[in-house]
Design an enzyme around this catalytic site. Sequence first.
Site: not given
Length: 345
Positions: A13, A35, A60, A125, A150, A154, A177-178, A199-200
């Site tokens: 993104i 990474s 970071l 998310s 995860y 968030k 985000y979705f 991810n799918l």
Amino acid sequence: MKKILVTGGLGYIGSHVVVVLQEAGFDVTIIDDFSNSSIKVLENIFLITGIKPSFFEIDLKDKVKVDTFFKANKIDGIIHFAAYKAVGESVQKPLDYYRNNLEGLLNVLESMEQYQIDNFIFSSSCSVYGQADQMPIIEKTPLKRAESPYGKTKAMGEEIISDFTKAMNKNAISLRYFNPVGSHKSYLLGDKSSGIPNNLLPYITQTASGLREQLIVFGKDYETKDGTAIRDYVDVNDIADAHVLALQYLLHKKNKDKLEFFNLGSGTGSTVLEIIEAFERANNLKIPYTISNRREGDIQEAYADFSKAKEKLHWQPKTSLEISMKTAWEFEKKLKENEFKIPNH
């Protein structure tokens, strides 16, 4: 020319957001630690826009390097993507996720305070909602305990930013985000992860290209129309546009609260099998798949009501699911042609 820092700006993104920021006239600086990205992405941003953004390779979590960067660079706003993002992996490696996602955020916010930067956009998310009781999900939907480390990072990140903005009089937006899908129309930027995709859609495209023998569908015993999990798939280019609108919203001081939340989704829920069928239809392909057990950390259903983003940011998704399926496949084919491999770290 406002100077905007994009952390994790070589990721999926982040790279799309860098492009639209440059096209909107912002001076962009990227921090990334490779990474889950490659220097090739920086070259491709230049090929698309004709502008090479300033780039710094920084982890970071390294407070000294972060401070050195902010001391030397005047920044007008920060868009913070840098984080580990795989739901399944976070269940296996929770401490890695807490350390990376929270420590990096804390170091950036401390520098924001020290170097008097007022505007911050957080890459959040829909996982912060956990398994919501009602669909579609609005921003006022009660947050439930996230199902994965995860998702918890968030949710914790949002709490940290909320306390920080109130105490330090800063302005922030959290974009929830979705499920981002698709690629840039040049097919030079897209969803390419190191290792097995979480991810799918990249799992589908890698199966279509022959990189994977078959797609694994996690769970067919959900209480949905075909037994597979429902998600809201929204095109990455539309998500990128929302970041520019959110940034302008903050820069023009339109925010009423120190921290505001916006859902970014298509407003439609699709099952895993429906996405496979949509990809097959759009690209005239067949995808071999097998059914496996549910994956730990996954929820049954999530799709968005994006009316708040439409009203306040004047944003709405424009790209059809069919176009997203086509661009994702074109990006995968281009990867195969160029043998663009991201090293595992």
